[in-house]
Design an enzyme around this catalytic site. Structure first.
Site, PDB file in Angstrom:
ATOM      1  CE1 TYR A 123      -2.900  -3.208   0.866  1.00 23.26           C
ATOM      2  CE2 TYR A 123      -4.420  -1.365   0.630  1.00 23.26           C
ATOM      3  CZ  TYR A 123      -4.166  -2.724   0.662  1.00 23.26           C
ATOM      4  OH  TYR A 123      -5.205  -3.589   0.466  1.00 23.26           O
ATOM      5  CE  LYS A 170       2.662 -18.318   0.365  1.00 24.71           C
ATOM      6  NZ  LYS A 170       1.963 -19.589   0.593  1.00 24.71           N
ATOM      7  CG  ASP A 203      -0.838 -20.471   1.904  1.00 20.68           C
ATOM      8  OD1 ASP A 203      -0.420 -20.192   3.050  1.00 20.68           O
ATOM      9  OD2 ASP A 203      -0.148 -21.077   1.068  1.00 20.68           O
ATOM     10  CG  ASP A 227      -7.784  -4.597   2.069  1.00 18.72           C
ATOM     11  OD1 ASP A 227      -8.935  -4.601   2.534  1.00 18.72           O
ATOM     12  OD2 ASP A 227      -7.480  -4.002   1.022  1.00 18.72           O
ATOM     13  CG  ASP A 231     -13.312  -7.399   2.403  1.00 18.30           C
ATOM     14  OD1 ASP A 231     -13.015  -6.514   3.228  1.00 18.30           O
ATOM     15  OD2 ASP A 231     -13.857  -7.136   1.307  1.00 18.30           O
TER      16      ASP A 231
END
Ligand code: NAI
Length: 330
Positions: A123, A170, A203, A227, A231
């Protein structure tokens, strides 16, 4: 009377703004609103989607409520949200995700808090076109930002009687950047022996969240994974219409729902104001008026328990009718 900034965006923004202002006023929140328009609508007149007056207002009032702002996809101006978070150093994005009464979902006991780093990662917006067929985006992770968000997560866990902080990365692939984020979380965790510390790859985390979300407590993530995962968590408790959020820094805080401007339902009086209302309850807690916040939460929960819901939750109440029902219960 306390002055609070209200940043009005676009899409469903004006509809949910009217709703939340009506409810807070009725609840006796004792707030005078400093309304600040932002987004596409103000560019033409003021030359920027986020004029200086918006920052000045938040700096003066220390706290703000914000409705979503549309960000052009693949072109156009930089996200107003990202700019606001960066300029005001709102480094912690806090997104509690908890089942609401009478809202039917796949799982009944979801109670997860997503803590998302809010100032860097992909970002940072450092991108370049190398040639016509190649583009590059730089992922920035610093020790300073990673340590302070880890401290925020652990501190939140202690103050809110949480048992575990799980760091999500990750780091098996992004060994240096996510590796640094993970290393900082590990270091900070040593100062909080009373909180269990867990590590998971993003994941696997997504798969575990849809299969068995009850195993998670506080999730700590870099910006982009935060982010996306928040959701996903919103989907576990009834969707974006009910998912609350806050951007918190050392000096200021901006409270906003997780969802965007929902252009597909804008102007149709269909938006669910619950997410922004729950975010506003957190704003009231932040300014020390939790009594009023509790009153609003009680009225909202009673409304939902009475089976009164907007279309996204399977009901047939419009945004304004749903608002009236909450106001009636205050
Ligand atoms: P979105 O969150 O606006 O909408 C996704 C889906 O959820 C849509 O079907 C929408 O109708 C539904 N939805 C969202 N909020 C709802 C509500 N309160 N009540 C009922 N249904 C609701 O995501 P989308 O479509 O990807 O993004 C639209 C725009 O919003 C984009 O320009 C994006 O950049 C911007 N955005 C702004 C944010 C902010 O201002 N903080 C956050 C996320 C996206």
């Amino acid at each position: 009377m306390r002055e609070i900034t209200f940043i009005k965006g676009d899409g469903i923004g004006p509809e949910i703004a009217d709703s939340v202002i009506a409810i807070l006023d009725k609840a006796g929140a004792d707030i005078s609103w400093d309304i600040q328009a932002a987004g596409e609508a103000v560019i033409e007149k003021e030359g920027s989607p986020l004029p200086q007056r918006v920052f000045d207002s938040v700096k003066k009032n220390k706290a703000a409520i914000k409705t979503p702002v549309t960000t052009p996809i693949g072109k156009g101006f930089r996200s107003v949200n990202v700019q606001l978070r960066k300029e005001l150093d709102l480094y912690a994005n806090l997104r509690p995700c908890c089942n609401l009464p009478n809202v039917k979902t796949r799982y009944n006991d979801v109670d997860i808090v997503v803590v998302r780093e809010n100032t860097e990662d992909l970002y940072a917006g450092i991108e370049r076109q190398i040639d016509n067929d190649t583009a590059e985006s730089i992922k920035i992770i610093t020790r300073k930002a990673s340590e302070r968000i880890a401290e925020f997560a652990f501190d939140y866990a202690v103050k809110n009687n949480r048992k575990e902080v799980c760091v999500v990365t990750k780091a098996n692939i992004c060994k240096l950047s996510d590796g640094l984020f993970l290393d900082c979380a590990r270091n900070v965790s040593r100062n909080y022996p009373q909180i269990n510390f867990r590590e998971i790859l993003v994941d696997n985390c997504c798969m575990q969240l849809v299969q068995n979300p009850n195993q998670f407590d506080v999730l700590l993530l870099p910006n982009l994974y935060g982010d996306i995962v928040s959701d996903l968590c919103a989907g576990l408790i009834g969707g974006l219409g009910v998912a609350q959020g806050a951007n918190i820094g050392k000096d200021y805080a901006v409270f906003e729902p997780v969802h965007g401007s929902a252009p597909d339902i804008a102007g149709m009086n269909k938006a669910n104001p619950t997410a922004i209302l729950m975010s506003s309850v957190e704003m009231l807690n932040y300014i020390g008026n939790s009594e009023c916040g509790d009153k609003i939460k009680k009225a909202l929960f009673k409304t939902l328990n009475d089976g009164i819901m907007t279309a996204d939750l399977g009901g047939n109440y419009s945004c304004t009718e749903f608002t009236k029902q909450i106001v009636a219960r205050l």
